[in-house]
Design an enzyme around this catalytic site. Structure first.
Site, PDB file in Angstrom:
ATOM      1  N   GLU A  71       0.834  -1.208   0.000  1.00 40.15           N
ATOM      2  CA  GLU A  71       0.000   0.000   0.000  1.00 40.15           C
ATOM      3  C   GLU A  71       0.867   1.256   0.000  1.00 40.15           C
ATOM      4  O   GLU A  71       1.954   1.277   0.555  1.00 40.15           O
ATOM      5  CB  GLU A  71      -0.916   0.021   1.235  1.00 40.15           C
ATOM      6  CG  GLU A  71      -2.043  -0.994   1.138  1.00 40.15           C
ATOM      7  CD  GLU A  71      -2.945  -0.993   2.356  1.00 40.15           C
ATOM      8  OE1 GLU A  71      -2.753  -0.160   3.274  1.00 40.15           O
ATOM      9  OE2 GLU A  71      -3.850  -1.849   2.388  1.00 40.15           O
TER      10      GLU A  71
ATOM     11  N   GLN B  20      -8.316   4.039 -23.116  1.00 40.02           N
ATOM     12  CA  GLN B  20      -9.601   3.317 -23.001  1.00 40.02           C
ATOM     13  C   GLN B  20     -10.658   4.389 -22.756  1.00 40.02           C
ATOM     14  O   GLN B  20     -11.166   4.563 -21.644  1.00 40.02           O
ATOM     15  CB  GLN B  20      -9.536   2.302 -21.845  1.00 40.02           C
ATOM     16  CG  GLN B  20     -10.787   1.442 -21.715  1.00 40.02           C
ATOM     17  CD  GLN B  20     -10.908   0.362 -22.779  1.00 40.02           C
ATOM     18  OE1 GLN B  20      -9.921  -0.197 -23.230  1.00 40.02           O
ATOM     19  NE2 GLN B  20     -12.133   0.068 -23.198  1.00 40.02           N
TER      20      GLN B  20
ATOM     21  N   LYS C 114      -3.196   3.657 -39.816  1.00 44.12           N
ATOM     22  CA  LYS C 114      -2.819   2.560 -38.917  1.00 44.12           C
ATOM     23  C   LYS C 114      -4.054   1.744 -38.543  1.00 44.12           C
ATOM     24  O   LYS C 114      -5.126   2.302 -38.341  1.00 44.12           O
ATOM     25  CB  LYS C 114      -2.185   3.146 -37.647  1.00 44.12           C
ATOM     26  CG  LYS C 114      -1.783   2.102 -36.610  1.00 44.12           C
ATOM     27  CD  LYS C 114      -1.159   2.748 -35.373  1.00 44.12           C
ATOM     28  CE  LYS C 114      -2.190   3.092 -34.332  1.00 44.12           C
ATOM     29  NZ  LYS C 114      -1.590   3.613 -33.086  1.00 44.12           N
TER      30      LYS C 114
ATOM     31  N   THR D 213       4.014   1.337 -33.198  1.00 47.01           N
ATOM     32  CA  THR D 213       3.374   2.272 -34.134  1.00 47.01           C
ATOM     33  C   THR D 213       4.419   3.102 -34.857  1.00 47.01           C
ATOM     34  O   THR D 213       4.423   3.194 -36.088  1.00 47.01           O
ATOM     35  CB  THR D 213       2.417   3.217 -33.358  1.00 47.01           C
ATOM     36  OG1 THR D 213       1.411   2.424 -32.742  1.00 47.01           O
ATOM     37  CG2 THR D 213       1.795   4.262 -34.262  1.00 47.01           C
TER      38      THR D 213
HETATM   39  C1  R5P Z   1      -2.686   5.398 -30.082  1.00 50.45           C
HETATM   40  O1  R5P Z   1      -3.726   5.785 -30.606  1.00 50.45           O
HETATM   41  C2  R5P Z   1      -1.624   6.343 -29.616  1.00 50.45           C
HETATM   42  O2  R5P Z   1      -1.795   7.603 -30.163  1.00 50.45           O
HETATM   43  C3  R5P Z   1      -0.233   5.822 -29.905  1.00 50.45           C
HETATM   44  O3  R5P Z   1      -0.049   5.787 -31.320  1.00 50.45           O
HETATM   45  C4  R5P Z   1      -0.029   4.444 -29.349  1.00 50.45           C
HETATM   46  O4  R5P Z   1      -0.409   4.408 -28.001  1.00 50.45           O
HETATM   47  C5  R5P Z   1       1.412   4.016 -29.453  1.00 50.45           C
HETATM   48  O5  R5P Z   1       1.530   2.733 -28.933  1.00 50.45           O
HETATM   49  P1  R5P Z   1       2.737   1.794 -29.314  1.00 50.45           P
HETATM   50  O6  R5P Z   1       4.000   2.556 -29.109  1.00 50.45           O
HETATM   51  O7  R5P Z   1       2.611   0.627 -28.379  1.00 50.45           O
HETATM   52  O8  R5P Z   1       2.543   1.370 -30.731  1.00 50.45           O
END
Ligand code: R5P
Length: 297
Positions: free
Chosen positions: A39, A97, A192, A227
């Site tokens: 905690e 989220q 994407k 990404t």
């Molecule tokens: C998603 O919509 C965000 O804008 C980022 O593109 C995403 O959170 C990047 O996540 P990661 O580095 O795991 O691909």
């Protein structure tokens, strides 16, 4: 701001002291520890009675504990007589989220924001929350979302030749536009797709006028680096001369450094909302200016 005090949390990244200096007010850090069972615990080192208290606590790494500490800090300053509580959360977790993507899921950011509000924050200041509309979940507290994109773009001013600013997905188009305006450049976005179950990212083919140009890719978050690595690869394959990356919140989870290094961007820059090896830009001036504006002093 005479009756104000900045109270830095365990994850204030030095932004607390910088903001206090810019405002000309006192800055203290909470005492904190973890109990043997895990905690969290915080304690104010000074009296905050009658003061406007500016709490600074970012929510990464260890977002759950940082969140609990933030709630405990707000409760403590309320308990000890603060006249106003401003929670500055440079990186607010759980914002991705922001809706129910699959049946049975919560709207996590709503739960987080409402807990901060219920703990006693009068205002909540965040930097580039994943989706600005999330702040509408607040029912009493005022929410402010600051955009650090111009700071990222300023960093690249004069460094890029015939630049094109790109978002890795449609969600980052607005950010690309803001950066492009600072740089006097064109902007666009890649396409994407993320599989909601596996997390697998695909960048769909899209022709872009990158040939022989310097490309700046901007985004709000680097988490696993997937990404951006795929976006860098896509623009390199289309003949970009060089590829730079400017991101607000650099989480760098797991093998993100390696994943990004493999894609070999010319330079990566992030802010200090989350500390990492590319945190070259401080959001403190942005926050201090917003506080001056909000409190009219
Ligand atoms: C998603 O919509 C965000 O804008 C980022 O593109 C995403 O959170 C990047 O996540 P990661 O580095 O795991 O691909």
């Amino acid at each position: 701001m005479t009756s104000a005090i900045v109270v830095g949390g365990p994850q204030s990244n030095g932004i607390d002291a910088k903001v206090a200096e810019l405002l000309g007010v006192e800055c203290v850090r909470v005492e904190y520890k973890r109990f043997p069972d895990g905690e969290g615990y915080v304690r104010l080192p000074v009296s905050v009675a009658g003061k406007r208290v500016i709490i600074v606590q970012s929510m990464f790494p260890e977002q759950d504990m940082r969140f609990v500490e933030l709630l405990l800090m707000i409760d403590a300053v309320r308990e000890h007589g603060a006249s106003e509580v401003i929670a500055v959360v440079p990186y607010i977790a759980y914002a991705r989220q922001d809706r129910v993507f699959r049946e049975g899921e919560p709207i996590s950011i709503r739960a987080v924001l409402r807990a901060i509000e219920a703990a006693g924050a009068d205002r909540i200041i965040v930097v580039n929350i994943h989706k600005e509309h999330c702040l509408q979940h607040l029912t009493k507290a005022k929410g402010v979302n600051l955009d650090a994109t111009p700071l990222l773009a300023e960093y690249f001013k004069g460094k890029l030749e015939n630049p094109l600013v790109l978002g890795p997905d449609a969600g980052a188009l607005k950010q690309a536009k803001v950066a492009a305006e600072v740089l006097g450049a064109e902007y666009d976005h890649l396409e994407k797709f993320r599989d909601r179950v596996t997390g697998e990212i695909t960048i769909k083919p899209k022709r872009l006028p990158v040939e022989g140009r310097d490309v700046l890719i901007v985004d709000d978050i680097i988490s696993t680096g997937g990404t951006l690595a795929k976006a860098i690869k896509a623009v390199k394959e289309q003949g970009a001369r060089s590829v730079y990356v400017g991101v607000i919140h650099g989480l760098f989870v797991g093998k993100a450094y390696e994943v990004l290094a493999e894609a070999a961007p010319n330079e990566v820059v992030t802010t200090d909302t989350v500390l990492n090896k590319f945190s070259k830009i401080s959001v403190a001036p942005l926050i201090a200016n917003a506080l001056k504006e909000l409190t009219k002093v």
